[in-house]
Design a protein around this motif. Sequence first.
Motif, PDB file in Angstrom:
ATOM      1  N   GLU A 225       0.867  -1.296  -0.064  1.00  0.00           N
ATOM      2  CA  GLU A 225       0.018   0.066  -0.116  1.00  0.00           C
ATOM      3  C   GLU A 225       0.939   1.208  -0.182  1.00  0.00           C
ATOM      4  O   GLU A 225       0.383   2.403  -0.599  1.00  0.00           O
ATOM      5  CB  GLU A 225      -1.039  -0.098   1.338  1.00  0.00           C
ATOM      6  N   ALA A 226       1.927   1.232   0.760  1.00  0.00           N
ATOM      7  CA  ALA A 226       2.864   2.484   0.850  1.00  0.00           C
ATOM      8  C   ALA A 226       3.374   2.646  -0.477  1.00  0.00           C
ATOM      9  O   ALA A 226       3.440   4.033  -0.797  1.00  0.00           O
ATOM     10  CB  ALA A 226       3.850   2.158   2.013  1.00  0.00           C
ATOM     11  N   ILE A 227       3.763   1.835  -1.304  1.00  0.00           N
ATOM     12  CA  ILE A 227       4.381   2.007  -2.468  1.00  0.00           C
ATOM     13  C   ILE A 227       3.207   2.262  -3.514  1.00  0.00           C
ATOM     14  O   ILE A 227       3.377   3.156  -4.191  1.00  0.00           O
ATOM     15  CB  ILE A 227       5.475   0.821  -2.737  1.00  0.00           C
ATOM     16  N   LEU A 235      10.938   3.852   2.363  1.00  0.00           N
ATOM     17  CA  LEU A 235      10.148   2.859   3.565  1.00  0.00           C
ATOM     18  C   LEU A 235      10.877   3.241   4.569  1.00  0.00           C
ATOM     19  O   LEU A 235      11.995   2.788   4.750  1.00  0.00           O
ATOM     20  CB  LEU A 235       9.945   1.389   3.041  1.00  0.00           C
ATOM     21  N   GLY A 236       9.994   3.641   5.789  1.00  0.00           N
ATOM     22  CA  GLY A 236      10.463   3.532   7.089  1.00  0.00           C
ATOM     23  C   GLY A 236      10.573   2.137   7.708  1.00  0.00           C
ATOM     24  O   GLY A 236       9.742   1.484   7.908  1.00  0.00           O
ATOM     25  N   HIS A 237      11.673   1.590   8.225  1.00  0.00           N
ATOM     26  CA  HIS A 237      12.080   0.102   8.293  1.00  0.00           C
ATOM     27  C   HIS A 237      11.771  -0.595   7.230  1.00  0.00           C
ATOM     28  O   HIS A 237      12.921  -0.989   6.553  1.00  0.00           O
ATOM     29  CB  HIS A 237      10.966  -0.336   9.526  1.00  0.00           C
ATOM     30  N   GLY A 238      10.686  -0.959   6.810  1.00  0.00           N
ATOM     31  CA  GLY A 238      10.509  -2.074   5.549  1.00  0.00           C
ATOM     32  C   GLY A 238      11.168  -3.408   5.856  1.00  0.00           C
ATOM     33  O   GLY A 238      11.375  -4.108   4.748  1.00  0.00           O
ATOM     34  N   VAL A 239      11.314  -3.664   7.168  1.00  0.00           N
ATOM     35  CA  VAL A 239      12.186  -5.066   6.981  1.00  0.00           C
ATOM     36  C   VAL A 239      11.441  -6.220   6.879  1.00  0.00           C
ATOM     37  O   VAL A 239      12.044  -7.476   6.549  1.00  0.00           O
ATOM     38  CB  VAL A 239      12.652  -5.191   8.675  1.00  0.00           C
ATOM     39  N   VAL A 269      10.565  -3.205  -5.246  1.00  0.00           N
ATOM     40  CA  VAL A 269      11.370  -2.470  -4.353  1.00  0.00           C
ATOM     41  C   VAL A 269      13.035  -2.273  -4.865  1.00  0.00           C
ATOM     42  O   VAL A 269      13.440  -1.366  -4.787  1.00  0.00           O
ATOM     43  CB  VAL A 269      11.260  -3.033  -3.056  1.00  0.00           C
ATOM     44  N   ARG A 270      13.526  -3.558  -5.166  1.00  0.00           N
ATOM     45  CA  ARG A 270      14.980  -3.545  -5.405  1.00  0.00           C
ATOM     46  C   ARG A 270      15.131  -2.689  -6.958  1.00  0.00           C
ATOM     47  O   ARG A 270      16.073  -1.853  -7.049  1.00  0.00           O
ATOM     48  CB  ARG A 270      15.510  -4.910  -5.501  1.00  0.00           C
ATOM     49  N   ASP A 271      14.245  -3.213  -7.657  1.00  0.00           N
ATOM     50  CA  ASP A 271      14.486  -2.685  -9.151  1.00  0.00           C
ATOM     51  C   ASP A 271      14.346  -1.171  -9.069  1.00  0.00           C
ATOM     52  O   ASP A 271      14.942  -0.544  -9.685  1.00  0.00           O
ATOM     53  CB  ASP A 271      13.530  -3.275 -10.236  1.00  0.00           C
ATOM     54  N   CYS A 272      13.629  -0.820  -8.511  1.00  0.00           N
ATOM     55  CA  CYS A 272      13.059   0.898  -8.194  1.00  0.00           C
ATOM     56  C   CYS A 272      14.076   1.496  -7.330  1.00  0.00           C
ATOM     57  O   CYS A 272      13.847   2.853  -7.538  1.00  0.00           O
ATOM     58  CB  CYS A 272      11.566   1.025  -8.199  1.00  0.00           C
ATOM     59  N   PHE A 305      19.624  -4.307  -2.327  1.00  0.00           N
ATOM     60  CA  PHE A 305      18.630  -3.367  -1.845  1.00  0.00           C
ATOM     61  C   PHE A 305      19.235  -2.169  -1.556  1.00  0.00           C
ATOM     62  O   PHE A 305      20.452  -2.187  -0.999  1.00  0.00           O
ATOM     63  CB  PHE A 305      17.644  -3.960  -1.008  1.00  0.00           C
ATOM     64  N   ARG A 306      18.734  -1.049  -1.771  1.00  0.00           N
ATOM     65  CA  ARG A 306      19.172   0.318  -1.127  1.00  0.00           C
ATOM     66  C   ARG A 306      18.979   0.475   0.075  1.00  0.00           C
ATOM     67  O   ARG A 306      18.006   1.050   0.619  1.00  0.00           O
ATOM     68  CB  ARG A 306      18.516   1.470  -1.946  1.00  0.00           C
ATOM     69  N   VAL A 307      19.482  -0.266   1.010  1.00  0.00           N
ATOM     70  CA  VAL A 307      19.487  -0.185   2.560  1.00  0.00           C
ATOM     71  C   VAL A 307      20.349   1.000   2.922  1.00  0.00           C
ATOM     72  O   VAL A 307      21.439   1.344   2.719  1.00  0.00           O
ATOM     73  CB  VAL A 307      19.830  -1.665   3.172  1.00  0.00           C
ATOM     74  N   THR A 308      19.712   1.560   4.108  1.00  0.00           N
ATOM     75  CA  THR A 308      20.365   2.430   4.718  1.00  0.00           C
ATOM     76  C   THR A 308      20.340   2.166   6.390  1.00  0.00           C
ATOM     77  O   THR A 308      19.368   1.434   6.965  1.00  0.00           O
ATOM     78  CB  THR A 308      19.609   3.799   4.675  1.00  0.00           C
TER      79      THR A 308
END
Length: 376
Positions: A225-227, A235-239, A269-272, A305-308
């Motif tokens: 839904e968020a995306i 995404l906040g967390h997204g774990v 999520v990864r592709d974008c 993935f674009r992890v931070t």
Amino acid sequence: MTETPAPAVLSAALVSRAPKALLHDHLDGGLRPQTIIDLANESGYAGLPASDADALGQWFRDSADSGSLERYLETFSHTVAVMQTADQLSRVARECAIDLAADGVVYAETRFAPEQHVAGGLSLTEVIEAVLEGLRDGEAEAAAAGTPIRMVALLTAMRHAAKSDEIAELAVRYRDQGVGGFDIAGAEAGFPPSRHLSAFEYLRRENAHFTIHAGEAFGLPSIWEAIQWCGADRLGHGVRIMDDITVSDSDSADAEGEGATLGRLAAYVRDCRIPLEMCPTSNLQTGAAESIATHPISLLKDLRFRVTINTDNRLMSGTSMSREMQLLVDEAGWTLDDLRWATINAMKSAFIPFDERLAIIEHVVKPGYAALSAAT
């Protein structure tokens, strides 16, 4: 046959010197314990569970570790109680900037919900302006101390409330004065992000940035839904994106995805390159992960993935960016290159203009890590 040398051990002293970028930090979750005591005494708030700074800090950490959601939420009632005047908000924001800068953070976004700070009679605009003033003062003090930092505020609306449209409008009104974007937070279950769709549609029409807490306590539907409904930039967390990834052998899941099968949502999520604002210690406290060693952030890193890396609530977790990084080094085998990569990810994903992001990457982050690499 020549053996590949083992990666150099990263000491706490070295990690503390690493340039850091922080995207997910709650202003009301990062107060100094002594500040809480000072502000409580000044305002006559008598509800604190301890009057000594060390004991109070320990109480916050123990409460967050208790496994009781009620006790965890109680911690915020104490911090919010002492953030109800302009002076209180400015002090907390100023100290936030100073503390992060002292930890090596060169760029940070701190988020707060203006609607939670009006009990003392402030208007929503007065709340925002007080925080922005404090952040600017903190930036100036940090620069004078030789630890420059760029601070940006995010305005948060609560998922269970009905002020998201108003907060979104304020995020747009103040976006040229230090507000980088918008966020929603609070309990995910029963409060889907699509309930606030009008706010997100407004933000998109205004070309404004927003992130959404999703995929922490609730699973893939919250992320989807968020995306796909709301159009979140991050995404906040997204774990819980891990619920859409099957790994046959974790050791074989490399940067090309060998050994891992991604579902449609995870692949999207990864592709974008949708950034994941991951908070390892906080996830342990809320039960979203079992340990730092097995936290999904490492597999998601390997899968590119674009992890931070983020702190979430520094007070409640007894943490800092240096501590989060050191835990990943010590318990999950992260290298200096991994930390550099995650830091650049965060800067690429920051809610500031592209040229400003690029300047921090090229003139602060990369030179800083190059110097550290030369020292190992």
